[in-house]
Scaffold this motif. Sequence first.
Motif, PDB file in Angstrom:
ATOM      1  N   ASN A 128       1.241  74.908 103.958  1.00  0.00           N
ATOM      2  CA  ASN A 128       1.540  75.644 102.724  1.00  0.00           C
ATOM      3  C   ASN A 128       0.429  76.665 102.512  1.00  0.00           C
ATOM      4  OD1 ASN A 128       2.635  76.441 100.305  1.00  0.00           O
ATOM      5  ND2 ASN A 128       2.670  74.417  99.381  1.00  0.00           N
ATOM      6  N   THR A 129       0.456  77.712 103.328  1.00  0.00           N
ATOM      7  CA  THR A 129      -0.693  78.614 103.391  1.00  0.00           C
ATOM      8  C   THR A 129      -0.520  79.914 102.609  1.00  0.00           C
ATOM      9  OG1 THR A 129       0.187  79.529 105.469  1.00  0.00           O
ATOM     10  CG2 THR A 129      -1.410  77.728 105.639  1.00  0.00           C
ATOM     11  N   ARG A 130       0.669  80.153 102.071  1.00  0.00           N
ATOM     12  CA  ARG A 130       0.873  81.397 101.304  1.00  0.00           C
ATOM     13  C   ARG A 130       0.476  81.150  99.856  1.00  0.00           C
ATOM     14  NH1 ARG A 130       4.466  84.231  98.243  1.00  0.00           N
ATOM     15  NH2 ARG A 130       5.957  82.507  98.129  1.00  0.00           N
ATOM     16  N   ILE A 131      -0.660  81.704  99.466  1.00  0.00           N
ATOM     17  CA  ILE A 131      -1.195  81.491  98.110  1.00  0.00           C
ATOM     18  C   ILE A 131      -1.242  82.851  97.411  1.00  0.00           C
ATOM     19  CG2 ILE A 131      -3.132  80.620  96.751  1.00  0.00           C
ATOM     20  CD1 ILE A 131      -3.862  78.932  99.260  1.00  0.00           C
ATOM     21  N   PRO A 132      -0.260  83.142  96.570  1.00  0.00           N
ATOM     22  CA  PRO A 132      -0.185  84.481  95.970  1.00  0.00           C
ATOM     23  C   PRO A 132      -1.287  84.721  94.935  1.00  0.00           C
ATOM     24  CG  PRO A 132       1.497  83.044  95.031  1.00  0.00           C
ATOM     25  CD  PRO A 132       0.851  82.262  96.136  1.00  0.00           C
ATOM     26  N   GLU A 133      -1.634  85.972  94.791  1.00  0.00           N
ATOM     27  CA  GLU A 133      -2.572  86.372  93.733  1.00  0.00           C
ATOM     28  C   GLU A 133      -1.881  86.225  92.374  1.00  0.00           C
ATOM     29  OE1 GLU A 133      -5.801  87.400  93.949  1.00  0.00           O
ATOM     30  OE2 GLU A 133      -5.712  86.890  96.081  1.00  0.00           O
ATOM     31  N   ILE A 134      -2.672  85.872  91.366  1.00  0.00           N
ATOM     32  CA  ILE A 134      -2.145  85.807  89.997  1.00  0.00           C
ATOM     33  C   ILE A 134      -3.229  86.315  89.056  1.00  0.00           C
ATOM     34  CG2 ILE A 134      -2.872  83.416  89.523  1.00  0.00           C
ATOM     35  CD1 ILE A 134      -0.008  83.094  88.211  1.00  0.00           C
ATOM     36  N   SER A 135      -2.831  86.927  87.962  1.00  0.00           N
ATOM     37  CA  SER A 135      -3.789  87.624  87.096  1.00  0.00           C
ATOM     38  C   SER A 135      -4.817  86.683  86.476  1.00  0.00           C
ATOM     39  CB  SER A 135      -3.043  88.356  85.976  1.00  0.00           C
ATOM     40  OG  SER A 135      -2.201  89.344  86.500  1.00  0.00           O
ATOM     41  N   TYR A 136      -4.385  85.475  86.137  1.00  0.00           N
ATOM     42  CA  TYR A 136      -5.277  84.571  85.389  1.00  0.00           C
ATOM     43  C   TYR A 136      -5.154  83.161  85.950  1.00  0.00           C
ATOM     44  CZ  TYR A 136      -7.205  81.925  81.418  1.00  0.00           C
ATOM     45  OH  TYR A 136      -7.940  81.085  80.630  1.00  0.00           O
ATOM     46  N   SER A 137      -6.303  82.557  86.271  1.00  0.00           N
ATOM     47  CA  SER A 137      -6.357  81.162  86.696  1.00  0.00           C
ATOM     48  C   SER A 137      -7.699  80.587  86.253  1.00  0.00           C
ATOM     49  CB  SER A 137      -6.206  81.063  88.217  1.00  0.00           C
ATOM     50  OG  SER A 137      -6.440  79.746  88.662  1.00  0.00           O
ATOM     51  N   ARG A 138      -7.652  79.565  85.405  1.00  0.00           N
ATOM     52  CA  ARG A 138      -8.879  78.961  84.881  1.00  0.00           C
ATOM     53  C   ARG A 138      -8.730  77.451  84.788  1.00  0.00           C
ATOM     54  NH1 ARG A 138      -9.763  83.636  85.118  1.00  0.00           N
ATOM     55  NH2 ARG A 138     -10.868  85.064  83.716  1.00  0.00           N
ATOM     56  N   ASP A 139      -9.829  76.752  85.067  1.00  0.00           N
ATOM     57  CA  ASP A 139      -9.879  75.299  84.869  1.00  0.00           C
ATOM     58  C   ASP A 139     -10.350  75.011  83.449  1.00  0.00           C
ATOM     59  OD1 ASP A 139      -9.068  74.795  87.445  1.00  0.00           O
ATOM     60  OD2 ASP A 139     -11.101  74.596  88.239  1.00  0.00           O
ATOM     61  N   LYS A 140      -9.667  74.040  82.818  1.00  0.00           N
ATOM     62  CA  LYS A 140      -9.983  73.667  81.435  1.00  0.00           C
ATOM     63  C   LYS A 140     -10.010  72.134  81.322  1.00  0.00           C
ATOM     64  CE  LYS A 140      -9.552  77.932  79.600  1.00  0.00           C
ATOM     65  NZ  LYS A 140     -10.535  78.613  78.731  1.00  0.00           N
ATOM     66  N   LEU A 141     -10.485  71.650  80.195  1.00  0.00           N
ATOM     67  CA  LEU A 141     -10.470  70.213  79.896  1.00  0.00           C
ATOM     68  C   LEU A 141      -9.763  69.992  78.566  1.00  0.00           C
ATOM     69  CD1 LEU A 141     -14.148  69.292  80.862  1.00  0.00           C
ATOM     70  CD2 LEU A 141     -12.084  68.608  82.088  1.00  0.00           C
ATOM     71  N   ILE A 142      -8.873  69.007  78.545  1.00  0.00           N
ATOM     72  CA  ILE A 142      -8.138  68.664  77.319  1.00  0.00           C
ATOM     73  C   ILE A 142      -8.588  67.279  76.869  1.00  0.00           C
ATOM     74  CG2 ILE A 142      -5.839  68.021  76.452  1.00  0.00           C
ATOM     75  CD1 ILE A 142      -4.664  70.293  78.043  1.00  0.00           C
ATOM     76  N   PRO A 143      -8.908  67.088  75.577  1.00  0.00           N
ATOM     77  CA  PRO A 143      -9.341  65.762  75.122  1.00  0.00           C
ATOM     78  C   PRO A 143      -8.258  64.711  75.324  1.00  0.00           C
ATOM     79  CG  PRO A 143      -8.940  67.245  73.260  1.00  0.00           C
ATOM     80  CD  PRO A 143      -8.881  68.071  74.488  1.00  0.00           C
ATOM     81  N   GLY A 144      -8.652  63.544  75.814  1.00  0.00           N
ATOM     82  CA  GLY A 144      -7.709  62.454  76.047  1.00  0.00           C
ATOM     83  C   GLY A 144      -8.146  61.183  75.356  1.00  0.00           C
ATOM     84  N   GLN A 145      -7.326  60.143  75.455  1.00  0.00           N
ATOM     85  CA  GLN A 145      -7.628  58.871  74.792  1.00  0.00           C
ATOM     86  C   GLN A 145      -8.877  58.220  75.381  1.00  0.00           C
ATOM     87  OE1 GLN A 145      -4.348  56.144  74.631  1.00  0.00           O
ATOM     88  NE2 GLN A 145      -2.967  57.592  73.666  1.00  0.00           N
TER      89      GLN A 145
END
Length: 309
Positions: free
Chosen positions: A46-63
């Motif tokens: 699975n080597t085709r990785i298209p460009e995208i304008s925005y990609s960010r890692d985030k954290l969401i509060p969990g239990q």
Amino acid sequence: MDKQVSHKLQPFLSEVNRLIAQAKADNIIPTPEMVRTNLDNLAQFNTRIPEISYSRDKLIPGQQAEVPVRVYSPAPDEHLPVVIYFHGGGHMCGSVDLYDAMCRKLALAGHSIVISVDYPLAPEHPFPEGIHACWSVLSHYREILTEVAFTPELIIAGDSAGGSICTVLAMQNQVEKKVNINKQILIYPCVDYTMAMPSITDNGRGYLLEREKIAWYFDHYFQQGENRKHYSPLHGLITRDLPQTLIFTAEFDPLRDEGLAYIKALEQAGVEVSHHHFDEMIHAFINIEDLVPEECQLLYQKAGQFIRG
């Protein structure tokens, strides 16, 4: 004429089956680490990785702990619908990194925000810890969308075990009404933990996902002697309050019949359902897109139309 798996997959399956047979002959006992590595190794297909304008890692509060997610947007300044994606991997494998290419393609096809969820995995985090973490994402996802514009429309999506997570969340939401889920996209979903459907046996050997491996996944996911039928979406509450649904199934998938049964149950309840069946495909074919590019392109096209529709 009997259906046959795509000729494009036959060399790949021959090698997979050789390796499975060798592991059995060598009496190799699978471990979570080994199975996770094997799934991650599919990334080479699975080597085709298209460009995208925005990609960010985030954290969401969990239990119990924060839930890592990755947010994609093809147009951060446009108000776009939000797709929350739960990856496959038997509730034990898979990651945001492994599904990076798929989530980029889904965001581009649907012209939508995609939030990919790194939910906690069994056996370290057995049922229902992953479900609780995914609920946290549904409840708090808006809080992390500070850099992208979005609309109130919410779509949940997932493949295999991720499809199961979608259906569990949607099933519970009928009663609890925690959030407004507008649509769901299920890619060869797992919706029956009893393993009672004929395709589990008919397609349970020789097509990448093996019956024994499914049972092994479930034994690691359910560790408290849970009634698996009770927690199977196929056998749970199905009403017209479930979201509009798009389901993809594959002919040579052990999970094929439960997907078809779920479609029938949704239709009988009055839910609006769209279905596309891939006659020559196996489970997890989106993970090996380089081998079956036309089929994957069609899947993203139909998913994108469903998101935008």
